[in-house]
Design an enzyme around this catalytic site. Structure first.
Site: not given
Ligand code: GDP
Ligand code: IMO
Ligand code: MG
Length: 418
Positions: A14, A17, A41-42, A140, A220, A298, A328, A405
């Site tokens: 999170d 990315k 979740g991106h 396997r 991840q 969530g 930031l 960012s």
């Molecule tokens: P990912 O899993 O690495 O793609 O990241 P997520 O999308 O799960 O979580 C990043 C969250 O931060 C998302 O809700 C983005 O919209 C938000 N986000 C990304 N860059 C920025 C930033 O520079 N500032 C703020 N306030 N939010 C950001």
């Molecule tokens: P993105 O790509 C944050 C965490 C889960 C749990 C552990 C194992 O959005 O950065 P799993 O369901 O993979 O067996 O859970 O890994 N986890 C993440 N935490 N961002 C993710 O993906 C994650 N994918 C898995 O919360 O702690």
């Molecule tokens: Mg994510």
């Protein structure tokens, strides 16, 4: 022959990315996922509209970019088909590896049952079935997307698998799929996905030979890596840059620039060690300012300070050439900002990640805060204190911070030197 640029998460996922993949996809022809599943979740925000992607590469929002899902991914056809619905036709823009493993509803049931049985030792998985799908692959006994071409054969194999493991599944409360329903589902998956299933290894080789611009999208984060993360509180895939080769069928020589993504602070969702976690007011404020609630489940994310020790480890393991420092703006208005600069471990100060991160106590340095960075698009406009914070992090982690960012929006991104 071109080289593929790689994006990896440097913390516990999170990091943001999705935003940077989307940003870089504007100058790339292909975006490729290499590991994980719909646990990812991106989130991408374009002109105020938010998109949540789980399995489809974040290049999909750029009409000119094509998207590849590599063999290293575990793919839930049910969830993939649902996710595809937000987009128009993806024909000619989406390629799914015939060697990617299939994640089926029973994997999620097994995941949830195991977590329940673990009680307070639970990993805090997303409950999506990721661990069981990878476990089947390694044992396997898994199934690959290519097998969807013959639904009857696949339904029979899955039924046999349930017969062999009947006692275990019964004890866990996992239902045996009904043959006819299973077959109908597999036929539906075949119809929806077959046009996209192909040999993506050959495709990767072709596009690199044709000098296409290729971007590899990590899921991840480094500290969730099956080998290099905080085991057993990790995910079940290789999330570090080495996973991109195995997960797409390319060689280390095919990799170009590695961009590591890190938040200007730190979060983690799920259980396991997190040395720089702040359980007080500052942590709450980071959660509130950063909207730190999971895109996939969530759940509130645990929040804390930038961990420069774990980051140095991540920079080295991934071969990071440059860092994108995200969110930031979430630190705006803090009077003081802490950074974990070393750990205390067995009475000594250490500057590396030891075997068990549970055993360390963070050692902090404190930086002065600033008023506002939100929406700033040039480095020069940043407050001096923010520039000082960034320069200090760079010196500690051993990699240049070239992207900064300052909001979720696509355009609110500073690229230094551009
Ligand atoms: P990912 O899993 O690495 O793609 O990241 P997520 O999308 O799960 O979580 C990043 C969250 O931060 C998302 O809700 C983005 O919209 C938000 N986000 C990304 N860059 C920025 C930033 O520079 N500032 C703020 N306030 N939010 C950001
Ligand atoms: P993105 O790509 C944050 C965490 C889960 C749990 C552990 C194992 O959005 O950065 P799993 O369901 O993979 O067996 O859970 O890994 N986890 C993440 N935490 N961002 C993710 O993906 C994650 N994918 C898995 O919360 O702690
Ligand atoms: Mg994510």
């Amino acid at each position: 022959m071109s080289k593929a640029d790689l994006i990896v998460g440097l913390q516990w996922g999170d990091e943001g990315k999705g935003k940077i993949v989307d940003h870089m996809a504007q100058t790339h022809d292909y975006v490729c996922r290499f590991a994980g599943g719909h646990n990812a979740g991106h989130t991408i925000v374009i002109d105020g509209k938010e998109y949540a992607l789980h399995l489809i590469p974040s290049g999909v929002l750029n009409p000119d970019a094509k998207n590849i899902v590599g063999n290293g991914v575990v793919l839930s056809p049910e969830d993939f088909i649902e996710e595809m619905k937000q987009f128009g036709t993806l024909e000619g823009r989406l390629f799914l590896s015939d060697k990617a493993h299939i994640l089926l509803p029973y994997h999620a049931q097994i995941d949830q049952a195991k977590e329940r049985l673990k009680g307070d030792k639970a990993i805090g998985t997303t409950g999506k079935g990721i661990g069981p799908a990878y476990a089947d692959k390694i044992a396997r006994v898994g199934h690959r997307l290519g097998e969807l071409r013959h639904p009857e054969k696949l339904a029979t194999k899955i039924t046999e698998y349930f017969e062999i493991n009947a006692a275990i599944f019964e004890a866990m409360g996992v239902e045996t799929p009904d043959y006819e329903t299973l077959l109908a589902d597999l036929r539906r998956y075949k119809e929806a996905l077959e046009p996209f299933i192909c040999d993506t290894t050959q495709l990767m080789w072709e596009i690199l030979s044709d000098d296409k611009k290729v971007l590899l999208e990590g899921a991840q984060g480094t500290m969730l890596d099956i080998d290099h993360g905080t085991y057993p509180y990790v995910t079940s895939s290789t999330t570090v840059s080495a996973g991109a080769c195995a997960g797409l069928g390319i060689s280390p020589k095919d990799i170009g620039t590695v961009t590591g993504i890190a938040k200007a602070y730190c979060t983690r969702v799920g259980n396991g060690p997190f040395p720089s976690e702040d359980l007080g007011e500052a942590g709450d404020r980071l959660r509130k300012n950063g909207h730190e609630f999971g895109t996939t489940t969530g759940r509130p994310r645990r929040c804390g300070w930038f961990d420069a020790v774990a980051m140095r480890h991540a920079v080295r393991i991934n071969g990071v050439d440059r860092v994108a420092l995200m969110k930031l703006d979430v630190l705006d208005g803090f009077e003081e900002i802490k950074v974990c600069v070393a750990y205390e471990f067995e009475g000594k100060r250490i500057d590396y990640v030891p075997y068990d991160l549970e055993e360390v106590t963070p050692i902090y340095e404190t930086y002065e805060g600033w008023r506002s960075t939100k929406g700033i698009r040039t480095f020069d406009e940043l407050p001096e204190k923010a520039k000082h914070y960034i320069a200090s992090l760079e010196a500690m982690i051993g990699a240049p911070i070239e992207i900064i960012s300052t909001s979720p929006e696509r355009e609110d991104t500073i690229v230094r030197g551009s």
